[in-house]
Design an enzyme around this catalytic site. Sequence first.
Site, PDB file in Angstrom:
ATOM      1  N   LYS A  28       0.826  -1.205   0.000  1.00  0.00           N
ATOM      2  CA  LYS A  28       0.000   0.000   0.000  1.00  0.00           C
ATOM      3  C   LYS A  28       0.861   1.256   0.000  1.00  0.00           C
ATOM      4  CE  LYS A  28      -4.317  -1.745   1.913  1.00  0.00           C
ATOM      5  NZ  LYS A  28      -5.278  -1.692   3.023  1.00  0.00           N
ATOM      6  N   LYS A  65      -7.453 -14.273  -9.160  1.00  0.00           N
ATOM      7  CA  LYS A  65      -8.664 -14.295  -8.342  1.00  0.00           C
ATOM      8  C   LYS A  65      -9.625 -13.195  -8.811  1.00  0.00           C
ATOM      9  CE  LYS A  65      -9.171 -13.276  -3.768  1.00  0.00           C
ATOM     10  NZ  LYS A  65      -8.796 -13.125  -2.371  1.00  0.00           N
ATOM     11  N   LYS A 121     -12.573  -7.208  -6.463  1.00  0.00           N
ATOM     12  CA  LYS A 121     -13.453  -6.047  -6.563  1.00  0.00           C
ATOM     13  C   LYS A 121     -12.728  -4.847  -7.155  1.00  0.00           C
ATOM     14  CE  LYS A 121     -13.203  -5.362  -1.513  1.00  0.00           C
ATOM     15  NZ  LYS A 121     -13.982  -5.267  -0.288  1.00  0.00           N
TER      16      LYS A 121
END
Length: 334
Positions: A115, A197, A200
């Site tokens: 991040k 995978k 979202k």
Amino acid sequence: MLDGKKTLFSGMQATGNLTLGNYFGALNNWLTLNEEYQCFYCVVDLHSITIRQDPAELRKRARALLTLYIAAGLEPVKNCIYYQSHVSEHAELCWILNCFTYMGELNRMTQFKDKAAKHSDNINAGLFTYPVLMAADILLFQSDVVPVGADQKQHLEIARDIAERFNSIYGDVFTVPQPYIGKVGAKIMSLQDPAKKMSKSDENANASIFLTDNPDTVIRKFKRAVTDSDNQILYSEDKPGIKNLIDIYSSATNKTVEEVVKEFDGKGYGDFKLAVGEAVASILKPIQNKVEELNKDKAYIDGIIKDNAEKAGYFASKTLHKVQKKIGLPERIR
Ligand code: TRP
């Protein structure tokens, strides 16, 4: 352990739309866990602000997520679904646990490194201590089990380390949490790249089915799903695209893989993709209808938000007071 039942805790970020992967991999398997566990599902809005958020958007998404959980079948009386920011004990325990966590431990967290690289203009202290807040979430409820995906294993591990460290100094204060190993649904892969995978945050909107996608969109996305040039419905690692669609159809219809393969014996990809699309759309439609219905009843959702925050606060304050006492803070008279 709370009230004689083992405790299960999960936190979820209100960023991005939930996908079919979240549904079959997590949510759908949680619907009956309250029979065995005291379940807490926390919308972790304090975690969300470690990345800059648009205020109106954050508020909207947090409520949408909470509503979606209820619409998907998590009964709000049997499951404590609440906002992290409404239970101030999370932040208070986080501060205390910060004083029992080492910089070196946090420096090793791969999610922090990822991040920080992605948001290099905003590497704030909250992003660094994110795992400590997560530990506080879990430990506040004396959680026995935490359902986490592979990406959160390291964070659960540090929560365990912090709990053990604290207990070794002050006695048995915290339950040391375990990863929840229960019925796991199929792992749902991207419709555009079955090696990845379903996510979202995928940039390609055709790669993911969102729980809010209407039937036409669902069917269109399945029609465009990447397969191979063969035309046989076979379940094999060499055919990851078709394998993924079989997994999805099997999850959506509760049929076994063998039954699915048999059902589509002799049929081609076109027929199969349409059937998968229709099966998924028919799972999502009732959830979407329920969301719509719940959105019309603001007072009902507000009531749940309030009652569940109170319920969570009751358990959380018990743990926090115990911790405060153990470490030598003056006894609380309020
Ligand atoms: N970090 C988790 C995630 O991004 C969310 C989370 C916050 C969580 N607190 C938690 C998950 C406590 C499990 C338990 O998915």
